[in-house]
Design a protein around this motif. Structure first.
Motif, PDB file in Angstrom:
ATOM      1  N   PHE A   7       0.807  -1.223   0.000  1.00 50.70           N
ATOM      2  CA  PHE A   7       0.000   0.000   0.000  1.00 50.70           C
ATOM      3  C   PHE A   7       0.839   1.272   0.000  1.00 50.70           C
ATOM      4  O   PHE A   7       0.523   2.226  -0.713  1.00 50.70           O
ATOM      5  CB  PHE A   7      -0.992  -0.014   1.160  1.00 50.70           C
ATOM      6  CG  PHE A   7      -2.089  -1.027   0.967  1.00 50.70           C
ATOM      7  CD1 PHE A   7      -3.097  -0.811   0.051  1.00 50.70           C
ATOM      8  CD2 PHE A   7      -2.093  -2.206   1.681  1.00 50.70           C
ATOM      9  CE1 PHE A   7      -4.110  -1.744  -0.143  1.00 50.70           C
ATOM     10  CE2 PHE A   7      -3.088  -3.153   1.500  1.00 50.70           C
ATOM     11  CZ  PHE A   7      -4.097  -2.927   0.573  1.00 50.70           C
ATOM     12  N   ALA A   8       1.916   1.308   0.786  1.00 46.72           N
ATOM     13  CA  ALA A   8       2.758   2.514   0.829  1.00 46.72           C
ATOM     14  C   ALA A   8       3.462   2.769  -0.509  1.00 46.72           C
ATOM     15  O   ALA A   8       3.823   3.901  -0.810  1.00 46.72           O
ATOM     16  CB  ALA A   8       3.790   2.398   1.952  1.00 46.72           C
ATOM     17  N   ARG A   9       3.601   1.720  -1.301  1.00 41.22           N
ATOM     18  CA  ARG A   9       4.247   1.851  -2.614  1.00 41.22           C
ATOM     19  C   ARG A   9       3.237   1.880  -3.754  1.00 41.22           C
ATOM     20  O   ARG A   9       3.599   1.753  -4.924  1.00 41.22           O
ATOM     21  CB  ARG A   9       5.234   0.705  -2.819  1.00 41.22           C
ATOM     22  CG  ARG A   9       6.388   0.767  -1.848  1.00 41.22           C
ATOM     23  CD  ARG A   9       7.346  -0.361  -2.067  1.00 41.22           C
ATOM     24  NE  ARG A   9       8.433  -0.284  -1.098  1.00 41.22           N
ATOM     25  CZ  ARG A   9       9.362  -1.202  -0.962  1.00 41.22           C
ATOM     26  NH1 ARG A   9       9.360  -2.275  -1.742  1.00 41.22           N
ATOM     27  NH2 ARG A   9      10.304  -1.080  -0.067  1.00 41.22           N
ATOM     28  N   ASN A  10       1.958   2.028  -3.390  1.00 42.11           N
ATOM     29  CA  ASN A  10       0.869   2.146  -4.358  1.00 42.11           C
ATOM     30  C   ASN A  10       0.799   0.955  -5.322  1.00 42.11           C
ATOM     31  O   ASN A  10       0.540   1.115  -6.506  1.00 42.11           O
ATOM     32  CB  ASN A  10       0.973   3.468  -5.134  1.00 42.11           C
ATOM     33  CG  ASN A  10      -0.362   3.898  -5.681  1.00 42.11           C
ATOM     34  OD1 ASN A  10      -1.406   3.570  -5.129  1.00 42.11           O
ATOM     35  ND2 ASN A  10      -0.338   4.625  -6.788  1.00 42.11           N
ATOM     36  N   ARG A  11       1.035  -0.247  -4.777  1.00 42.38           N
ATOM     37  CA  ARG A  11       0.940  -1.467  -5.572  1.00 42.38           C
ATOM     38  C   ARG A  11      -0.449  -2.076  -5.388  1.00 42.38           C
ATOM     39  O   ARG A  11      -1.101  -1.861  -4.369  1.00 42.38           O
ATOM     40  CB  ARG A  11       2.023  -2.463  -5.152  1.00 42.38           C
ATOM     41  CG  ARG A  11       3.426  -1.908  -5.371  1.00 42.38           C
ATOM     42  CD  ARG A  11       4.492  -2.758  -4.731  1.00 42.38           C
ATOM     43  NE  ARG A  11       4.710  -3.986  -5.500  1.00 42.38           N
ATOM     44  CZ  ARG A  11       5.467  -4.983  -5.072  1.00 42.38           C
ATOM     45  NH1 ARG A  11       6.077  -4.920  -3.899  1.00 42.38           N
ATOM     46  NH2 ARG A  11       5.628  -6.060  -5.809  1.00 42.38           N
ATOM     47  N   THR A  12      -0.902  -2.837  -6.347  1.00 41.61           N
ATOM     48  CA  THR A  12      -2.221  -3.461  -6.307  1.00 41.61           C
ATOM     49  C   THR A  12      -2.124  -4.832  -5.643  1.00 41.61           C
ATOM     50  O   THR A  12      -1.411  -5.707  -6.144  1.00 41.61           O
ATOM     51  CB  THR A  12      -2.780  -3.607  -7.741  1.00 41.61           C
ATOM     52  OG1 THR A  12      -2.754  -2.334  -8.377  1.00 41.61           O
ATOM     53  CG2 THR A  12      -4.200  -4.156  -7.722  1.00 41.61           C
ATOM     54  N   PRO A  13      -2.823  -5.056  -4.518  1.00 39.88           N
ATOM     55  CA  PRO A  13      -2.713  -6.320  -3.778  1.00 39.88           C
ATOM     56  C   PRO A  13      -2.999  -7.574  -4.614  1.00 39.88           C
ATOM     57  O   PRO A  13      -2.388  -8.606  -4.406  1.00 39.88           O
ATOM     58  CB  PRO A  13      -3.733  -6.175  -2.651  1.00 39.88           C
ATOM     59  CG  PRO A  13      -3.871  -4.707  -2.469  1.00 39.88           C
ATOM     60  CD  PRO A  13      -3.690  -4.108  -3.835  1.00 39.88           C
ATOM     61  N   SER A  14      -3.902  -7.478  -5.578  1.00 42.88           N
ATOM     62  CA  SER A  14      -4.218  -8.649  -6.398  1.00 42.88           C
ATOM     63  C   SER A  14      -3.114  -8.967  -7.410  1.00 42.88           C
ATOM     64  O   SER A  14      -3.101 -10.053  -7.983  1.00 42.88           O
ATOM     65  CB  SER A  14      -5.548  -8.454  -7.122  1.00 42.88           C
ATOM     66  OG  SER A  14      -5.475  -7.329  -7.976  1.00 42.88           O
ATOM     67  N   ARG A  15      -2.188  -8.035  -7.598  1.00 45.20           N
ATOM     68  CA  ARG A  15      -1.102  -8.239  -8.560  1.00 45.20           C
ATOM     69  C   ARG A  15       0.252  -8.500  -7.904  1.00 45.20           C
ATOM     70  O   ARG A  15       1.257  -8.611  -8.587  1.00 45.20           O
ATOM     71  CB  ARG A  15      -0.985  -7.024  -9.472  1.00 45.20           C
ATOM     72  CG  ARG A  15      -2.183  -6.868 -10.365  1.00 45.20           C
ATOM     73  CD  ARG A  15      -1.971  -5.778 -11.339  1.00 45.20           C
ATOM     74  NE  ARG A  15      -3.073  -5.760 -12.297  1.00 45.20           N
ATOM     75  CZ  ARG A  15      -3.063  -5.090 -13.402  1.00 45.20           C
ATOM     76  NH1 ARG A  15      -2.020  -4.358 -13.706  1.00 45.20           N
ATOM     77  NH2 ARG A  15      -4.086  -5.130 -14.207  1.00 45.20           N
ATOM     78  N   VAL A  16       0.256  -8.576  -6.588  1.00 47.32           N
ATOM     79  CA  VAL A  16       1.494  -8.831  -5.849  1.00 47.32           C
ATOM     80  C   VAL A  16       1.372 -10.190  -5.177  1.00 47.32           C
ATOM     81  O   VAL A  16       0.370 -10.476  -4.525  1.00 47.32           O
ATOM     82  CB  VAL A  16       1.744  -7.733  -4.780  1.00 47.32           C
ATOM     83  CG1 VAL A  16       3.025  -8.013  -4.002  1.00 47.32           C
ATOM     84  CG2 VAL A  16       1.808  -6.365  -5.440  1.00 47.32           C
ATOM     85  N   SER A  17       2.390 -11.021  -5.332  1.00 49.70           N
ATOM     86  CA  SER A  17       2.395 -12.340  -4.687  1.00 49.70           C
ATOM     87  C   SER A  17       2.939 -12.232  -3.276  1.00 49.70           C
ATOM     88  O   SER A  17       3.781 -11.376  -2.984  1.00 49.70           O
ATOM     89  CB  SER A  17       3.252 -13.321  -5.483  1.00 49.70           C
ATOM     90  OG  SER A  17       2.672 -13.560  -6.738  1.00 49.70           O
ATOM     91  N   VAL A  18       2.463 -13.117  -2.429  1.00 49.57           N
ATOM     92  CA  VAL A  18       2.914 -13.163  -1.041  1.00 49.57           C
ATOM     93  C   VAL A  18       4.435 -13.272  -0.968  1.00 49.57           C
ATOM     94  O   VAL A  18       5.076 -12.616  -0.154  1.00 49.57           O
ATOM     95  CB  VAL A  18       2.220 -14.331  -0.302  1.00 49.57           C
ATOM     96  CG1 VAL A  18       2.898 -14.643   1.013  1.00 49.57           C
ATOM     97  CG2 VAL A  18       0.754 -14.017  -0.090  1.00 49.57           C
ATOM     98  N   TYR A  19       5.037 -14.099  -1.846  1.00 44.32           N
ATOM     99  CA  TYR A  19       6.485 -14.299  -1.779  1.00 44.32           C
ATOM    100  C   TYR A  19       7.278 -13.021  -2.026  1.00 44.32           C
ATOM    101  O   TYR A  19       8.429 -12.916  -1.627  1.00 44.32           O
ATOM    102  CB  TYR A  19       6.940 -15.426  -2.714  1.00 44.32           C
ATOM    103  CG  TYR A  19       6.919 -15.093  -4.189  1.00 44.32           C
ATOM    104  CD1 TYR A  19       7.969 -14.397  -4.791  1.00 44.32           C
ATOM    105  CD2 TYR A  19       5.867 -15.501  -4.997  1.00 44.32           C
ATOM    106  CE1 TYR A  19       7.947 -14.092  -6.137  1.00 44.32           C
ATOM    107  CE2 TYR A  19       5.844 -15.215  -6.346  1.00 44.32           C
ATOM    108  CZ  TYR A  19       6.892 -14.502  -6.918  1.00 44.32           C
ATOM    109  OH  TYR A  19       6.872 -14.205  -8.248  1.00 44.32           O
ATOM    110  N   GLU A  20       6.679 -12.015  -2.648  1.00 49.61           N
ATOM    111  CA  GLU A  20       7.357 -10.743  -2.889  1.00 49.61           C
ATOM    112  C   GLU A  20       7.410  -9.877  -1.634  1.00 49.61           C
ATOM    113  O   GLU A  20       8.202  -8.939  -1.561  1.00 49.61           O
ATOM    114  CB  GLU A  20       6.637  -9.960  -3.990  1.00 49.61           C
ATOM    115  CG  GLU A  20       6.640 -10.629  -5.339  1.00 49.61           C
ATOM    116  CD  GLU A  20       5.846  -9.837  -6.355  1.00 49.61           C
ATOM    117  OE1 GLU A  20       6.297  -8.729  -6.721  1.00 49.61           O
ATOM    118  OE2 GLU A  20       4.750 -10.316  -6.764  1.00 49.61           O
ATOM    119  N   VAL A  21       6.577 -10.179  -0.657  1.00 50.17           N
ATOM    120  CA  VAL A  21       6.424  -9.330   0.517  1.00 50.17           C
ATOM    121  C   VAL A  21       6.921 -10.016   1.796  1.00 50.17           C
ATOM    122  O   VAL A  21       7.387  -9.362   2.717  1.00 50.17           O
ATOM    123  CB  VAL A  21       4.930  -8.935   0.688  1.00 50.17           C
ATOM    124  CG1 VAL A  21       4.728  -8.016   1.871  1.00 50.17           C
ATOM    125  CG2 VAL A  21       4.399  -8.297  -0.587  1.00 50.17           C
TER     126      VAL A  21
END
Length: 139
Positions: free
Chosen positions: A65-79
């Motif tokens: 969210f702080a980087r204005n990324r879309t949660p549905s387009r980000v995989s758990v492994y990236e975070v």
């Protein structure tokens, strides 16, 4: 005068951790957070030789969210953080607090006999230790 009872990690543990696949989207992880009420998710191992990962709401806040990324387009492994720190349920809470503080972490996995039994956070450990301290001073 009797010796005060030591608070152990098992006294602050959040049992029955929710485990999620690292390929899941952050949006899916957020749904699990909402439905479970847990504040930590464990990322499953990909093989017996792999290690668990860990995901918290604050990781999602900072890295999605702080980087204005879309949660549905980000995989758990990236975070997620991987490998996650493992500690014993028998460890004294004060030492677990010191360890997490020294490593600048908020959460650890609790493992006994190579089996994941739960998660524990700095918040829960601190409150459990404080409760023991307050009880000791009022006796």
């Amino acid at each position: 005068m009797s010796q005060p009872e030591e608070t152990r990690v098992r006294d602050a543990i959040q049992q029955d951790p929710h485990v999620i696949n690292g390929l899941a989207s952050v949006a899916e992880a957020l749904q699990v957070f909402q439905s479970s009420g847990h504040d930590t998710l464990v990322i499953e191992k990909r093989s017996p030789d792999d290690e668990f990962g860990v995901l918290t709401i604050s990781m999602i806040a900072r890295q999605v969210f702080a980087r204005n990324r879309t949660p549905s387009r980000v995989s758990v492994y990236e975070v997620m953080e991987k490998p996650a720190i493992n500690i014993s349920g028998n460890m004294q809470a004060r030492y677990a607090i010191r360890l997490l503080a020294r490593l600048n972490l908020n959460v650890a996995l609790v493992v006994e006999d190579d089996t994941l039994i739960g998660t524990v956070g700095l918040r829960e450990l601190t409150l459990a230790e404080a409760a023991t301290e307050l009880t000791d001073t009022t006796d």
